[in-house]
Design a protein around this motif. Structure first.
Motif, mmCIF file in Angstrom:
data_model
loop_
_atom_site.group_PDB
_atom_site.id
_atom_site.type_symbol
_atom_site.label_atom_id
_atom_site.label_comp_id
_atom_site.label_asym_id
_atom_site.label_seq_id
_atom_site.Cartn_x
_atom_site.Cartn_y
_atom_site.Cartn_z
ATOM 1 N N SER A 83 33.253 40.401 30.696
ATOM 2 C CA SER A 83 32.184 39.431 30.464
ATOM 3 C C SER A 83 32.751 38.096 29.993
ATOM 4 C CB SER A 83 31.192 39.962 29.420
ATOM 5 O OG SER A 83 30.534 41.105 29.909
ATOM 6 N N GLU A 84 33.714 38.151 29.084
ATOM 7 C CA GLU A 84 34.342 36.919 28.603
ATOM 8 C C GLU A 84 35.055 36.197 29.744
ATOM 9 O OE1 GLU A 84 36.811 37.786 25.204
ATOM 10 O OE2 GLU A 84 35.167 38.827 24.216
ATOM 11 N N LEU A 85 35.733 36.942 30.598
ATOM 12 C CA LEU A 85 36.384 36.342 31.755
ATOM 13 C C LEU A 85 35.349 35.692 32.665
ATOM 14 C CD1 LEU A 85 38.857 35.773 33.477
ATOM 15 C CD2 LEU A 85 38.620 38.077 34.450
ATOM 16 N N ALA A 86 34.215 36.345 32.840
ATOM 17 C CA ALA A 86 33.145 35.783 33.665
ATOM 18 C C ALA A 86 32.627 34.475 33.077
ATOM 19 C CB ALA A 86 32.010 36.796 33.812
ATOM 20 N N VAL A 87 32.510 34.399 31.765
ATOM 21 C CA VAL A 87 32.067 33.168 31.108
ATOM 22 C C VAL A 87 33.063 32.046 31.373
ATOM 23 C CG1 VAL A 87 31.708 32.049 28.858
ATOM 24 C CG2 VAL A 87 30.688 34.287 29.315
ATOM 25 N N VAL A 88 34.349 32.350 31.222
ATOM 26 C CA VAL A 88 35.396 31.339 31.431
ATOM 27 C C VAL A 88 35.415 30.878 32.889
ATOM 28 C CG1 VAL A 88 37.895 30.972 31.407
ATOM 29 C CG2 VAL A 88 36.790 32.111 29.480
#
Length: 119
Positions: A83-88
């Motif tokens: 999810s964090e990678l998707a945000v970035v």
């Protein structure tokens, strides 16, 4: 005698702990991370990462149902990381789009100045 009583008390303590389900707040963290990624535009800009995040969360929920809490925590953490990678990735995609828009705007301004004689 005291050793027998202590052993019995210890056994009761273990039974009491085993009957209480462990804290599963890590699932809530993974759910919140997915929601944040979706709000950031991950469905459009990072569809693979958000899909992985959802799949890992589903696996974590199954692991909790199977009482495999160590696996559940690991999968929930992986979900949060995806999810964090998707945000970035979403932020980077939006920045690229903004840069392209600014370049088009600059090019239009240059054409207008050139057409006006420039001086």
């Amino acid at each position: 005698m005291q050793r027998i009583i202590s052993s019995g008390a210890l056994a009761l303590l273990f039974c009491a702990c085993a009957s209480n389900p462990p804290d599963t707040a890590f699932l809530n963290s993974a759910v919140a991370a997915i929601a944040q990624a979706e709000a950031a535009g991950a469905v459009e800009h990072a569809p693979l990462e958000i899909r992985f995040a959802r799949e890992k969360l589903a696996g974590a929920r199954l692991a909790v149902a199977d009482r495999d809490y160590q696996r559940a925590r690991r999968l929930a953490l992986q979900s949060s990381i995806n999810s964090e990678l998707a945000v970035v990735k979403s932020a980077a995609a939006k920045a690229r789009e903004a840069t392209r828009a600014q370049r088009r705007s600059n090019a239009e301004l240059e054409r207008e100045l050139d057409a006006g004689g420039g001086g």
